[in-house]
Design an enzyme around this catalytic site. Structure first.
Site, PDB file in Angstrom:
ATOM      1  N   HIS A 104      18.328   3.357  24.446  1.00 44.23           N
ATOM      2  CA  HIS A 104      18.162   2.728  23.129  1.00 44.23           C
ATOM      3  C   HIS A 104      18.416   3.762  22.033  1.00 44.23           C
ATOM      4  O   HIS A 104      17.886   4.870  22.106  1.00 44.23           O
ATOM      5  CB  HIS A 104      16.752   2.166  22.975  1.00 44.23           C
ATOM      6  CG  HIS A 104      16.483   0.961  23.845  1.00 44.23           C
ATOM      7  ND1 HIS A 104      15.396   0.148  23.662  1.00 44.23           N
ATOM      8  CD2 HIS A 104      17.165   0.434  24.876  1.00 44.23           C
ATOM      9  CE1 HIS A 104      15.419  -0.829  24.559  1.00 44.23           C
ATOM     10  NE2 HIS A 104      16.478  -0.667  25.314  1.00 44.23           N
ATOM     11  N   TYR A 141       9.649  10.433  17.503  1.00 42.06           N
ATOM     12  CA  TYR A 141       9.722   9.399  18.543  1.00 42.06           C
ATOM     13  C   TYR A 141      10.646   9.829  19.683  1.00 42.06           C
ATOM     14  O   TYR A 141      10.305   9.669  20.857  1.00 42.06           O
ATOM     15  CB  TYR A 141      10.204   8.081  17.920  1.00 42.06           C
ATOM     16  CG  TYR A 141      10.026   6.885  18.826  1.00 42.06           C
ATOM     17  CD1 TYR A 141       8.820   6.201  18.905  1.00 42.06           C
ATOM     18  CD2 TYR A 141      11.076   6.430  19.628  1.00 42.06           C
ATOM     19  CE1 TYR A 141       8.643   5.119  19.748  1.00 42.06           C
ATOM     20  CE2 TYR A 141      10.917   5.351  20.481  1.00 42.06           C
ATOM     21  CZ  TYR A 141       9.699   4.696  20.528  1.00 42.06           C
ATOM     22  OH  TYR A 141       9.535   3.625  21.380  1.00 42.06           O
ATOM     23  N   TYR A 169       8.235  -2.944  17.056  1.00 38.98           N
ATOM     24  CA  TYR A 169       6.843  -2.611  16.732  1.00 38.98           C
ATOM     25  C   TYR A 169       6.464  -3.451  15.511  1.00 38.98           C
ATOM     26  O   TYR A 169       7.046  -3.283  14.436  1.00 38.98           O
ATOM     27  CB  TYR A 169       6.706  -1.126  16.392  1.00 38.98           C
ATOM     28  CG  TYR A 169       6.849  -0.193  17.586  1.00 38.98           C
ATOM     29  CD1 TYR A 169       8.103   0.176  18.075  1.00 38.98           C
ATOM     30  CD2 TYR A 169       5.725   0.324  18.223  1.00 38.98           C
ATOM     31  CE1 TYR A 169       8.233   1.022  19.166  1.00 38.98           C
ATOM     32  CE2 TYR A 169       5.835   1.186  19.310  1.00 38.98           C
ATOM     33  CZ  TYR A 169       7.087   1.523  19.780  1.00 38.98           C
ATOM     34  OH  TYR A 169       7.201   2.366  20.857  1.00 38.98           O
ATOM     35  N   PRO A 225      -0.884   4.669  23.147  1.00 36.12           N
ATOM     36  CA  PRO A 225       0.497   4.445  23.594  1.00 36.12           C
ATOM     37  C   PRO A 225       1.487   4.076  22.480  1.00 36.12           C
ATOM     38  O   PRO A 225       2.684   4.001  22.736  1.00 36.12           O
ATOM     39  CB  PRO A 225       0.368   3.300  24.608  1.00 36.12           C
ATOM     40  CG  PRO A 225      -0.952   2.680  24.372  1.00 36.12           C
ATOM     41  CD  PRO A 225      -1.823   3.691  23.730  1.00 36.12           C
ATOM     42  N   LYS A 244       4.172   8.584  24.132  1.00 34.40           N
ATOM     43  CA  LYS A 244       4.270  10.042  24.366  1.00 34.40           C
ATOM     44  C   LYS A 244       3.622  10.551  25.658  1.00 34.40           C
ATOM     45  O   LYS A 244       3.924  11.663  26.106  1.00 34.40           O
ATOM     46  CB  LYS A 244       3.609  10.784  23.186  1.00 34.40           C
ATOM     47  CG  LYS A 244       4.421  10.767  21.918  1.00 34.40           C
ATOM     48  CD  LYS A 244       5.503  11.818  21.939  1.00 34.40           C
ATOM     49  CE  LYS A 244       6.588  11.564  20.940  1.00 34.40           C
ATOM     50  NZ  LYS A 244       7.689  10.742  21.418  1.00 34.40           N
TER      51      LYS A 244
END
Ligand code: RFL
Ligand code: PHB
Length: 393
Positions: free
Chosen positions: A74, A387, A203, A295, A299
């Site tokens: 992604h 990220y 998200y 979560p 990570k």
């Protein structure tokens, strides 16, 4: 029965298994002790997102073939709030690095199969009961296996036994500092037999709470939504779950998740935790044994991999030259990355969740932060580079 090895590894999670592979590549002997069965560790559903650095490490270890074939790369994520979706592009904001969505239990399957194929020793159903002599030169792991009490004598012990393991408590409370934050919510996770609802992760911030759309394969999807940590999955019928996800994920232009048969439901509590230092004498902690992140930042597994990369460097240096400088610096080196991930995961969590005591003022601040991340290249870069994973340690 007494066993002997160079490195005794407690726990066959990502940390323990990756460490055992890295050591084998350098000719260092290890034994992995795992309390659960092979079937159980290969079927427990947990993480999904691998940072570029974790992917590169698995490829370097010769374990990337199935991940490259079956994992999904992604190049961005979506943030959704106030009925609209905004894309954070990694090509623009993270120097083109990417993440790979590949389930943790698939990583575990690959690691176990390759380790056993190369003669590696993993004892399943071996429950460690304690660690002794970490201050001396021959520390020992005590464990029960096949109904018998046994011992593993080692040069060093790697405590890779997760948050509920025995390695961390083996370091006296007086010799370490624990930092904890418990959040007033949990995550309800589902596995769904359906095609992907989105080509990238979503998200979502909603006044009813956070929701996340992830994936596992072209036919299996992973979704989460914020819930009461004390709630019970039996209170949630499939219809109720879909109604909640629809509400939290809907957009002004009528987006809807693709529904399907829900084949698994579970609830996990959300916490942040760090213990310092991550070493005591010849006992080294790695992964969830030393730290937990919510979560939301994806990570945990990546930190586990990064810890053991540093630890293996130190062990290799020791066996090659007798020097201990990298081992001595293990905790400080690992903790720099750990605290960065702790902050990022706390920040993502704070921005995206509904806090039970949060007032309208806090909600406006969260919306302003989300708007800033989606409209300022500097803010987007902060999210994106954390990220995909920073080069620390
Ligand atoms: P693990 O995986 O917990 O492995 C520890 C192993 O030790 C064994 N054990 C013992 N063995 C012998 N004797 C004893 N006394 C023992 N006690 C325990 C256990 O059976 C187990 O097999 O720790 P490790 O290796 O440090 O790996 C950490 C990761 O598993 C964890 O951080 C991630 O799953 C976190 N996480 C995520 N991380 C990511 O990088 N990306 C993600 O997308 C992501 N998503 C997630 C997540 C964790 C989640 N939950 C379950 C909180 C999503 C969720 C919902
Ligand atoms: C997952 O796919 O399980 C997943 C994805 C992103 C997260 C956490 C978990 O932030």
């Amino acid at each position: 029965m007494n066993h002997q090895t160079q490195i005794g590894i407690v726990g066959a999670g990502p940390a323990g298994l990756i460490l055992s592979h890295l050591l084998r590549l350098e000719g260092i002997d290890s034994v992995v002790l795992e309390s659960r069965s092979r079937e159980e560790i290969e079927s427990t559903v947990r993480a999904g997102v691998l940072e570029q650095g974790t992917v590169d490490l698995l490829v370097h270890m010769g374990l990337g073939a199935r991940m490259i074939r079956e994992g999904a790369v992604h190049h961005g994520i979506h943030l959704r709030f106030a009925g609209y979706t905004h894309r954070i592009d990694f090509a623009t904001h993270a120097d083109g690095r990417a993440i790979t969505v590949y389930a943790q239990h698939e990583v575990i399957k690959d690691l176990v199969a390759a380790r056993l194929a190369t003669g590696g020793k993993i004892l399943f159903g071996a429950k460690c009961t304690g660690v002794i002599g970490a201050d001396g030169s021959k520390p020992t792991v005590c464990f029960t296996h096949e109904g018998r009490e046994q011992t593993l004598h080692c040069d060093f012990i790697a405590g890779c036994d997760g948050y509920h393991g025995v390695a961390r408590p083996a370091i006296a409370a007086a010799g370490r500092s624990d930092y904890v934050r418990i959040y007033p919510f949990g995550w309800f996770g589902i596995l769904v037999e359906a095609p992907p609802s989105s080509d990238e992760l979503i998200y979502a911030y909603h006044e009813r709470g956070f929701a996340l759309v992830s994936t596992r394969s072209p036919v299996l999807q992973r979704m989460y939504f914020q819930c009461d940590p004390k709630d019970n999955v039996d209170n949630w019928s499939d219809d109720r779950i879909w109604a909640e996800l629809h509400t939290r994920l809907e957009t002004k232009d009528g987006w809807k998740p693709i529904t399907g048969k829900i084949i698994q439901k579970n609830i996990v509590g959300i916490r942040s935790f760090v213990t310092e230092p991550m070493q005591h004498g010849r006992l080294f902690l790695a992964g969830d044994a030393a730290h937990i992140v919510p979560p939301t930042g994806a990570k945990g597994l990546n930190l586990a991999a990064a810890d053991v990369r540093v630890l293996s460097r130190g062990l290799v240096e020791f066996y090659r030259s007798g020097r201990t400088s990298t081992l001595d610096g293990y905790s400080a080196t690992a903790l720099r990355r750990v605290w960065r991930a702790e902050h990022f995961s706390w920040w993502m969590t704070s921005m995206l969740h509904r806090f039970p005591d949060g007032d309208k003022f806090q909600q406006r601040l969260q919306l302003s932060q989300l708007d800033y991340v989606c409209s300022s290249p500097a803010a987007a870069k902060t999210l994106a580079e954390n990220y995909v994973g920073l080069a620390i340690g």
